[in-house]
Design an enzyme around this catalytic site. Structure first.
Site, PDB file in Angstrom:
ATOM      1  N   SER A 192       0.816  -1.214   0.000  1.00 63.39           N
ATOM      2  CA  SER A 192       0.000   0.000   0.000  1.00 63.39           C
ATOM      3  C   SER A 192       0.846   1.259   0.000  1.00 63.39           C
ATOM      4  CB  SER A 192      -0.839   0.050   1.281  1.00 63.39           C
ATOM      5  OG  SER A 192      -1.750  -0.985   1.332  1.00 63.39           O
TER       6      SER A 192
ATOM      7  N   HIS B  83      -1.015  -2.670  -7.151  1.00 65.90           N
ATOM      8  CA  HIS B  83      -1.789  -2.303  -5.968  1.00 65.90           C
ATOM      9  C   HIS B  83      -3.296  -2.376  -6.205  1.00 65.90           C
ATOM     10  CE1 HIS B  83      -2.886   0.972  -2.822  1.00 65.90           C
ATOM     11  NE2 HIS B  83      -2.971  -0.229  -2.299  1.00 65.90           N
TER      12      HIS B  83
ATOM     13  N   GLU C 105      -3.556   0.212  -9.141  1.00 66.94           N
ATOM     14  CA  GLU C 105      -2.418   1.104  -9.384  1.00 66.94           C
ATOM     15  C   GLU C 105      -1.225   0.282  -9.849  1.00 66.94           C
ATOM     16  OE1 GLU C 105      -1.971   4.942  -6.653  1.00 66.94           O
ATOM     17  OE2 GLU C 105      -2.507   3.212  -5.463  1.00 66.94           O
TER      18      GLU C 105
ATOM     19  N   ASN D 224      -3.523   6.090  -1.685  1.00 68.81           N
ATOM     20  CA  ASN D 224      -3.277   6.163  -0.239  1.00 68.81           C
ATOM     21  C   ASN D 224      -2.601   7.456   0.198  1.00 68.81           C
ATOM     22  OD1 ASN D 224      -4.538   3.779   0.311  1.00 68.81           O
ATOM     23  ND2 ASN D 224      -2.702   2.551   0.057  1.00 68.81           N
TER      24      ASN D 224
HETATM   25  C1  LIG Z   1      -5.539   0.567   1.870  1.00 65.21           C
HETATM   26  C2  LIG Z   1      -5.187   0.439   0.447  1.00 65.21           C
HETATM   27  O1  LIG Z   1      -4.026   0.118   0.154  1.00 65.21           O
HETATM   28  C3  LIG Z   1      -6.075   0.757  -0.678  1.00 65.21           C
HETATM   29  C4  LIG Z   1      -7.519   0.491  -0.463  1.00 65.21           C
HETATM   30  O2  LIG Z   1      -8.020  -0.547  -0.779  1.00 65.21           O
HETATM   31  S1  LIG Z   1      -8.354   1.697   0.287  1.00 65.21           S
HETATM   32  C5  LIG Z   1      -9.998   1.071   0.372  1.00 65.21           C
HETATM   33  C6  LIG Z   1     -10.732   1.270  -0.923  1.00 65.21           C
HETATM   34  N1  LIG Z   1     -12.072   0.799  -0.754  1.00 65.21           N
HETATM   35  C7  LIG Z   1     -13.083   1.591  -0.438  1.00 65.21           C
HETATM   36  O3  LIG Z   1     -12.914   2.785  -0.300  1.00 65.21           O
HETATM   37  C8  LIG Z   1     -14.394   0.892  -0.235  1.00 65.21           C
HETATM   38  C9  LIG Z   1     -15.473   1.837   0.196  1.00 65.21           C
HETATM   39  N2  LIG Z   1     -16.735   1.113   0.344  1.00 65.21           N
HETATM   40  C10 LIG Z   1     -17.505   0.782  -0.711  1.00 65.21           C
HETATM   41  O4  LIG Z   1     -17.218   1.107  -1.853  1.00 65.21           O
HETATM   42  C11 LIG Z   1     -18.760  -0.003  -0.414  1.00 65.21           C
HETATM   43  O5  LIG Z   1     -19.096   0.210   0.931  1.00 65.21           O
HETATM   44  C12 LIG Z   1     -18.623  -1.554  -0.677  1.00 65.21           C
HETATM   45  C13 LIG Z   1     -18.397  -1.771  -2.169  1.00 65.21           C
HETATM   46  C14 LIG Z   1     -17.472  -2.184   0.101  1.00 65.21           C
HETATM   47  C15 LIG Z   1     -19.885  -2.240  -0.233  1.00 65.21           C
HETATM   48  O6  LIG Z   1     -20.951  -1.653  -0.913  1.00 65.21           O
HETATM   49  P1  LIG Z   1     -22.461  -1.693  -0.347  1.00 65.21           P
HETATM   50  O7  LIG Z   1     -23.307  -1.127  -1.404  1.00 65.21           O
HETATM   51  O8  LIG Z   1     -22.492  -1.107   1.004  1.00 65.21           O
HETATM   52  O9  LIG Z   1     -22.702  -3.203  -0.059  1.00 65.21           O
HETATM   53  P2  LIG Z   1     -23.326  -4.347  -0.921  1.00 65.21           P
HETATM   54  O10 LIG Z   1     -24.516  -3.906  -1.717  1.00 65.21           O
HETATM   55  O11 LIG Z   1     -23.532  -5.411   0.097  1.00 65.21           O
HETATM   56  O12 LIG Z   1     -22.137  -4.731  -1.860  1.00 65.21           O
HETATM   57  C16 LIG Z   1     -21.955  -4.221  -3.160  1.00 65.21           C
HETATM   58  C17 LIG Z   1     -21.276  -5.301  -3.944  1.00 65.21           C
HETATM   59  O13 LIG Z   1     -19.997  -5.594  -3.376  1.00 65.21           O
HETATM   60  C18 LIG Z   1     -19.887  -6.992  -3.052  1.00 65.21           C
HETATM   61  N3  LIG Z   1     -19.043  -7.065  -1.857  1.00 65.21           N
HETATM   62  C19 LIG Z   1     -19.167  -6.336  -0.736  1.00 65.21           C
HETATM   63  N4  LIG Z   1     -18.185  -6.621   0.117  1.00 65.21           N
HETATM   64  C20 LIG Z   1     -17.418  -7.561  -0.482  1.00 65.21           C
HETATM   65  C21 LIG Z   1     -16.242  -8.250  -0.097  1.00 65.21           C
HETATM   66  N5  LIG Z   1     -15.621  -8.018   1.072  1.00 65.21           N
HETATM   67  N6  LIG Z   1     -15.729  -9.142  -0.961  1.00 65.21           N
HETATM   68  C22 LIG Z   1     -16.311  -9.393  -2.138  1.00 65.21           C
HETATM   69  N7  LIG Z   1     -17.415  -8.744  -2.567  1.00 65.21           N
HETATM   70  C23 LIG Z   1     -17.968  -7.844  -1.740  1.00 65.21           C
HETATM   71  C24 LIG Z   1     -21.289  -7.428  -2.842  1.00 65.21           C
HETATM   72  O14 LIG Z   1     -21.435  -8.807  -3.074  1.00 65.21           O
HETATM   73  C25 LIG Z   1     -22.033  -6.633  -3.900  1.00 65.21           C
HETATM   74  O15 LIG Z   1     -21.854  -7.254  -5.159  1.00 65.21           O
HETATM   75  P3  LIG Z   1     -22.901  -7.093  -6.365  1.00 65.21           P
HETATM   76  O16 LIG Z   1     -22.981  -5.631  -6.683  1.00 65.21           O
HETATM   77  O17 LIG Z   1     -22.249  -7.900  -7.435  1.00 65.21           O
HETATM   78  O18 LIG Z   1     -24.178  -7.660  -5.913  1.00 65.21           O
HETATM   79  N1  LIG Z   2      -6.299  -3.959   3.663  1.00 62.47           N
HETATM   80  C1  LIG Z   2      -6.405  -3.216   2.594  1.00 62.47           C
HETATM   81  O1  LIG Z   2      -7.412  -2.512   2.411  1.00 62.47           O
HETATM   82  C2  LIG Z   2      -5.331  -3.221   1.568  1.00 62.47           C
HETATM   83  C3  LIG Z   2      -4.103  -3.781   1.824  1.00 62.47           C
HETATM   84  N2  LIG Z   2      -3.146  -3.775   0.864  1.00 62.47           N
HETATM   85  C4  LIG Z   2      -1.837  -4.366   1.117  1.00 62.47           C
HETATM   86  O2  LIG Z   2      -1.952  -5.766   0.908  1.00 62.47           O
HETATM   87  C5  LIG Z   2      -1.063  -6.447   1.785  1.00 62.47           C
HETATM   88  C6  LIG Z   2      -1.862  -7.439   2.623  1.00 62.47           C
HETATM   89  O3  LIG Z   2      -2.833  -6.709   3.357  1.00 62.47           O
HETATM   90  P1  LIG Z   2      -4.105  -7.448   4.004  1.00 62.47           P
HETATM   91  O4  LIG Z   2      -4.532  -8.564   3.135  1.00 62.47           O
HETATM   92  O5  LIG Z   2      -5.064  -6.377   4.364  1.00 62.47           O
HETATM   93  O6  LIG Z   2      -3.449  -8.023   5.340  1.00 62.47           O
HETATM   94  P2  LIG Z   2      -3.920  -9.243   6.237  1.00 62.47           P
HETATM   95  O7  LIG Z   2      -3.375  -8.982   7.591  1.00 62.47           O
HETATM   96  O8  LIG Z   2      -5.390  -9.477   6.068  1.00 62.47           O
HETATM   97  O9  LIG Z   2      -3.191 -10.487   5.545  1.00 62.47           O
HETATM   98  C7  LIG Z   2      -1.809 -10.651   5.487  1.00 62.47           C
HETATM   99  C8  LIG Z   2      -1.560 -12.143   5.382  1.00 62.47           C
HETATM  100  O10 LIG Z   2      -0.178 -12.348   5.123  1.00 62.47           O
HETATM  101  C9  LIG Z   2       0.249 -13.408   5.949  1.00 62.47           C
HETATM  102  N3  LIG Z   2       1.696 -13.385   6.110  1.00 62.47           N
HETATM  103  C10 LIG Z   2       2.461 -12.719   6.997  1.00 62.47           C
HETATM  104  N4  LIG Z   2       3.752 -13.025   6.808  1.00 62.47           N
HETATM  105  C11 LIG Z   2       3.813 -13.888   5.762  1.00 62.47           C
HETATM  106  C12 LIG Z   2       4.859 -14.588   5.110  1.00 62.47           C
HETATM  107  N5  LIG Z   2       6.122 -14.444   5.486  1.00 62.47           N
HETATM  108  N6  LIG Z   2       4.554 -15.421   4.083  1.00 62.47           N
HETATM  109  C13 LIG Z   2       3.280 -15.599   3.687  1.00 62.47           C
HETATM  110  N7  LIG Z   2       2.239 -14.976   4.294  1.00 62.47           N
HETATM  111  C14 LIG Z   2       2.498 -14.131   5.306  1.00 62.47           C
HETATM  112  C15 LIG Z   2      -0.491 -13.147   7.254  1.00 62.47           C
HETATM  113  O11 LIG Z   2      -0.443 -14.278   8.086  1.00 62.47           O
HETATM  114  P3  LIG Z   2      -0.652 -14.048   9.710  1.00 62.47           P
HETATM  115  O12 LIG Z   2      -2.018 -13.501   9.866  1.00 62.47           O
HETATM  116  O13 LIG Z   2      -0.471 -15.422  10.229  1.00 62.47           O
HETATM  117  O14 LIG Z   2       0.425 -13.078  10.119  1.00 62.47           O
HETATM  118  C16 LIG Z   2      -1.894 -12.872   6.696  1.00 62.47           C
HETATM  119  O15 LIG Z   2      -2.593 -14.068   6.414  1.00 62.47           O
HETATM  120  C17 LIG Z   2      -0.331  -5.368   2.582  1.00 62.47           C
HETATM  121  O16 LIG Z   2       0.869  -5.054   1.937  1.00 62.47           O
HETATM  122  C18 LIG Z   2      -1.309  -4.221   2.525  1.00 62.47           C
HETATM  123  O17 LIG Z   2      -0.707  -2.977   2.695  1.00 62.47           O
HETATM  124  C19 LIG Z   2      -3.351  -3.249  -0.373  1.00 62.47           C
HETATM  125  C20 LIG Z   2      -4.566  -2.711  -0.691  1.00 62.47           C
HETATM  126  C21 LIG Z   2      -5.640  -2.607   0.278  1.00 62.47           C
END
Ligand SMILES: CC(=O)CC(=O)SCCNC(=O)CCNC(=O)[C@H](O)C(C)(C)COP(=O)(O)OP(=O)(O)OC[C@H]1O[C@@H](n2cnc3c(N)ncnc32)[C@H](O)[C@@H]1OP(=O)(O)O
Ligand SMILES: NC(=O)C1=CN([C@@H]2O[C@H](COP(=O)(O)OP(=O)(O)OC[C@H]3O[C@@H](n4cnc5c(N)ncnc54)[C@H](OP(=O)(O)O)[C@@H]3O)[C@@H](O)[C@H]2O)C=CC1
Length: 291
Positions: free
Chosen positions: A119, A140, A152, A190
């Protein structure tokens, strides 16, 4: 280059979503983790998520069976060596990612492209410690992977054009849209999103609002699908904190300082949905704010 087989490292929320979309797009997927439980949970969750897609008419039972049959799991990282594309999606810690690439390297086929779903961490730095910085990229995905359209693509300083073009084709084959980002801390999404979440935690810390009022304000006042604290719980508070630390260290600007309250939640092990407690408590039938 033609990509057919994909190795996914880390079966957490991102790893399982990545395995899900690649299997549906026709790739053979090999998923690995350090824990068998994580692998079993991931396969069960993918099954449940595709079943929901079947029930909503988005896919068919036959396609589901074919996709599930394309996913295999292993506890041996070395098994991923011959795959065409490796996607690392383990915990957001640079030492963890470096150790994974180091362990994998002796087993890798010469043509394998290495990618990280990080991320925030520098792609150039991760790549420099491998034997193939020219075949290394940031890849990403957004959470939840099956739903979010954007991916990304981040080139490190040494990434070659062929690798980039191959990855553009892979994104297209998944039916997703690529955005190219330069390799600076936390890339594009991010860089903007996580400081916004951190600011929401400051608003909570300073008593400007409580969990419910802050989330409601951004949902109803800015049309965000989730409030920032709900989204932080969804992403994982450990991941949000790790990203803020990368921004703070990498850009050396105090405007990125992580909120002490975010640090406290992580220190408590209240990491959000994945541990059933964060800014909300998920242990009952409805999420209950913890502040
Ligand atoms: C941290 C990083 O590195 C980068 C990131 O990822 S940052 C995070 C980016 N993500 C966001 O910002 C998500 C923001 N949230 C949303 O867009 C919405 O709340 C959401 C799409 C998650 C859920 O939407 P909603 O309208 O409240 O729920 P819901 O109607 O139940 O779901 C919409 C669809 O998503 C699916 N869905 C929801 N959660 C899911 C999950 N965890 N896994 C798989 N599918 C999922 C549902 O099945 C549904 O699918 P269909 O349209 O095909 O029927
Ligand atoms: N969460 C998010 O919204 C997003 C996350 N990411 C990125 O994706 C990556 C994973 O995040 P996320 O899935 O949320 O994290 P989680 O904590 O859900 O999952 C990480 C997984 O990796 C496993 N793990 C740790 N060390 C090792 C290893 N040495 N070999 C194999 N597996 C290992 C962990 O096991 P254990 O639990 O046993 O430690 C766990 O099952 C990160 O780099 C994160 O920044 C990118 C986009 C969005």
């Amino acid at each position: 280059m033609d990509i057919r087989t994909v190795g996914v490292i880390g079966a957490g929320q991102m790893g399982n979503g990545i395995a899900h979309v690649f299997a549906q797009a026709g790739y053979d997927v090999l998923l690995t983790d350090i824990s068998q439980q994580a692998l079993d949970d991931a396969v069960a969750l993918i099954d449940k998520n595709i079943e929901r897609q079947v029930s909503r008419g988005k896919t068919t039972a036959e396609d589901k069976a074919a996709a599930m049959a394309r996913i295999r799991t292993t506890l041996k990282l070395a098994d991923l060596g011959p795959t065409d594309l490796v996607i690392e999606a383990a915990t957001e810690r640079e030492t963890v990612k470096n150790a994974i690439f180091e362990d994998l390297q002796p087993h890798l086929a010469p043509h394998t492209i290495l990618t990280s779903n990080t991320s925030s961490i520098s792609i150039t730095r991760l790549a420099a410690r491998t034997d193939r910085p020219e075949k290394f990229m940031g890849f990403h995905f957004m959470n939840p992977v099956p739903v979010m359209q954007l991916v990304e693509l981040i080139r490190g300083i040494a990434t070659d054009e062929q690798t980039y073009k191959t990855m553009l084709k892979v994104v297209e084959s998944l039916g997703k849209t690529a955005a190219s980002a330069e390799d600076f801390p936390a890339f594009i999404v991010n860089r903007v999103l996580i400081p916004m979440i951190n600011e929401a935690v400051y608003a909570l810390y300073e008593g400007v609002g409580n969990v419910r009022s802050i989330d409601q304000s951004l949902k109803l006042g800015a049309n965000h699908p989730m409030g920032p604290l709900e989204l932080a719980d969804f992403i994982g508070l450990d991941t949000c904190l790790a990203i803020m630390n990368v921004l703070h260290d990498g850009l050396a600007d105090t405007k990125y300082r992580p909120c002490p309250l975010l640090t406290k939640y992580v220190e408590a092990g209240w990491l959000g949905r994945k541990t059933k407690r964060g800014f909300y408590d998920y242990r009952g039938p409805e999420p209950v704010p913890t502040r």
